[in-house]
Design an enzyme around this catalytic site. Structure first.
Site, PDB file in Angstrom:
ATOM      1  N   SER A 151      15.527 -43.362 -51.033  1.00 37.72           N
ATOM      2  CA  SER A 151      14.916 -42.272 -50.275  1.00 37.72           C
ATOM      3  C   SER A 151      15.591 -42.171 -48.914  1.00 37.72           C
ATOM      4  CB  SER A 151      13.425 -42.539 -50.073  1.00 37.72           C
ATOM      5  OG  SER A 151      12.853 -41.637 -49.147  1.00 37.72           O
ATOM      6  N   TYR A 164       6.737 -47.907 -47.262  1.00 40.24           N
ATOM      7  CA  TYR A 164       7.620 -47.148 -48.150  1.00 40.24           C
ATOM      8  C   TYR A 164       9.066 -47.256 -47.678  1.00 40.24           C
ATOM      9  CZ  TYR A 164       9.426 -42.933 -50.537  1.00 40.24           C
ATOM     10  OH  TYR A 164      10.158 -42.034 -51.287  1.00 40.24           O
ATOM     11  N   THR A 198       7.299 -32.235 -55.571  1.00 39.98           N
ATOM     12  CA  THR A 198       6.952 -32.861 -56.847  1.00 39.98           C
ATOM     13  C   THR A 198       5.460 -32.799 -57.155  1.00 39.98           C
ATOM     14  OG1 THR A 198       6.598 -35.048 -55.870  1.00 39.98           O
ATOM     15  CG2 THR A 198       8.853 -34.517 -56.564  1.00 39.98           C
TER      16      THR A 198
END
Length: 331
Positions: A151, A164, A198
Site C-alpha cells: 500500500s 496498517y 472497493t
C-alpha cells in the site's frame, strides 16, 4: 487449452490463488485473473458463506473454474494445507497475497493488540502465503508468479492508519527481499496501491470518534481524482503480475507521496504531522467498530462532504461483495 488462432496471453490456462479473495480488491483480482486467461481461480478467506457468494459472482462474470477454500492466513499450518490441496487439485502458477485488515483510529484510541492484529493478518499472512507457495511456484511449467499487495501506507506512515502502515511497510520489504532470493523461475511483484473504491469502508474498523473517522475515511477513499476505480486497479495489477513486473505503484497521488517521502523524508513527516492535527481527536469508548456500524458525521457540511466523497465508493459495495458484515479479510 488456448483456442486455436487465439492470442496467447501470459496467464492463459494457468491456475491462480488469491488470499482475501472473498470481497473487495481480492475478489476483483480473482475476476481479472480469470478475465486475463487463468483457467482456474481459487479464492481463500475466513468466512465460508462470504466465499460462496463471491464464487457465485465470479462464475457469473467469468468462464474460469472457481474454487473456494476457508483459510486463516495467520495460521501457517492452514496455509500450508491450502497450498497443498490447491496444487493437487489444479496446479499452482500464480499466487496473490492480498488478505488484510484496515484499522482507522488515532494512536490514543488503540493499543498494542491492534498492531499485533494488523501484523498478524497483513504481514504474517503474506509471509505464510509466500513461504508455503514458493515450493509449488518453483515447479510451475510456466514459471511461478507471486504478488504481495502492499500500500502507499507502506511507503510512508499515514496518520490514523499506523498499524496498517507498519504492516504494509513490512510487506513491501518482504516483497523486495523475496524478489532477490526467490530463485530462478519465480517472479515476485510488489504492489503498492493508493486509495481505491472497493467498498471496504463498510468493513474497515474505526476507533476514537467513530462517526467522524468513518466520515473522513469513506469520503477520501471514494473521492474522484483522489481514489481509483478498483476494477481498473485490479486489471493493472494482474497485467503487472502476468508480465513479471518487479514493482507497481498505483494512482498518481500514491506515486507522488512515495517519491516525496523518498526525496524529503523529514519534510514529508512534518506534513503528515499537520495532517494528523486536522483529523478527529480520540473520544468515546475504546475499541473498534466496523464502518457499517458508524453513524453520519455531526453537522450538515460534514454529512454533505461524506455523501459526496463516498458516493462512488458506496456504488462499489455490491460488486465487491461488501454488503454483509463479516471478518475483515480483504483490503
Amino acid at each position: 487449452m488456448t483456442r486455436p488462432g487465439s492470442r496467447t496471453r501470459p496467464l492463459d490456462d494457468l491456475s491462480a490463488l488469491v488470499t482475501g479473495g472473498s470481497r473487495g480488491l481480492g475478489l476483483l483480482l480473482a475476476e481479472q485473473l480469470a478475465a486475463q486467461g487463468a483457467a482456474t481461480v481459487t479464492i481463500a478467506a475466513r468466512d465460508r458463506e462470504e466465499l460462496e457468494r463471491a464464487a457465485a459472482l465470479l462464475r457469473a462474470r467469468t468462464s474460469a473454474t472457481v474454487r473456494v477454500a476457508v483459510c486463516d492466513v495467520r495460521d501457517r499450518a492452514t496455509v500450508r494445507e491450502l497450498m497443498r490441496t490447491t496444487h493437487e487439485a489444479a496446479g499452482l502458477d500464480v499466487v496473490v497475497a492480498n488478505a488484510g485488515v484496515i484499522q482507522v483510529a488515532p494512536l490514543a484510541a488503540i493499543g498494542a493488540e491492534q498492531f499485533q492484529d494488523a501484523m498478524g493478518t497483513i504481514f504474517e499472512g503474506a509471509l505464510h502465503t509466500s513461504l508455503e507457495a514458493l515450493p509449488y511456484l518453483r515447479q510451475s511449467p510456466a514459471g511461478g508468479r507471486l504478488a504481495l499487495i502492499g500500500s502507499v501506507g507502506g511507503l510512508l506512515a499515514v496518520p490514523h492508519l499506523l498499524p496498517y502502515s507498519c504492516a504494509k511497510a513490512a510487506v513491501g520489504a518482504l516483497a523486495e527481499g523475496l524478489h532477490a532470493e526467490a530463485g530462478p523461475g519465480v517472479s515476485v511483484t510488489a504492489v503498492h496501491p493508493g486509495l481505491m473504491r472497493t467498498g471496504s469502508h463498510l468493513q474497515a474498523e474505526f476507533g476514537g470518534d467513530v462517526d467522524r473517522e468513518f466520515g473522513w475515511f469513506s469520503a477520501l477513499a471514494g473521492a474522484p481524482v483522489v481514489s481509483m476505480d478498483a476494477r481498473r486497479a485490479a486489471g493493472r495489477i494482474v497485467r503487472a503480475v502476468g508480465h513479471r513486473r518487479t514493482r507497481l505503484v498505483l494512482t498518481p497521488m500514491a506515486r507522488a507521496a512515495g517519491l516525496a517521502h523518498g526525496l524529503a523524508p523529514a519534510l514529508t513527516t512534518k506534513l503528515t504531522t499537520l495532517v494528523a492535527k486536522a483529523l478527529p481527536e480520540a473520544s468515546g469508548p475504546t475499541g473498534l467498530s466496523q464502518g457499517h456500524e458508524a453513524g453520519e458525521p455531526i453537522g450538515p457540511v460534514a454529512r454533505r462532504l461524506r455523501a459526496w466523497g463516498s458516493r462512488l465508493n458506496d456504488r462499489a459495495v455490491g460488486p465487491g461483495n461488501q454488503r454483509r458484515p463479516g471478518p475483515t479479510t480483504s483490503a
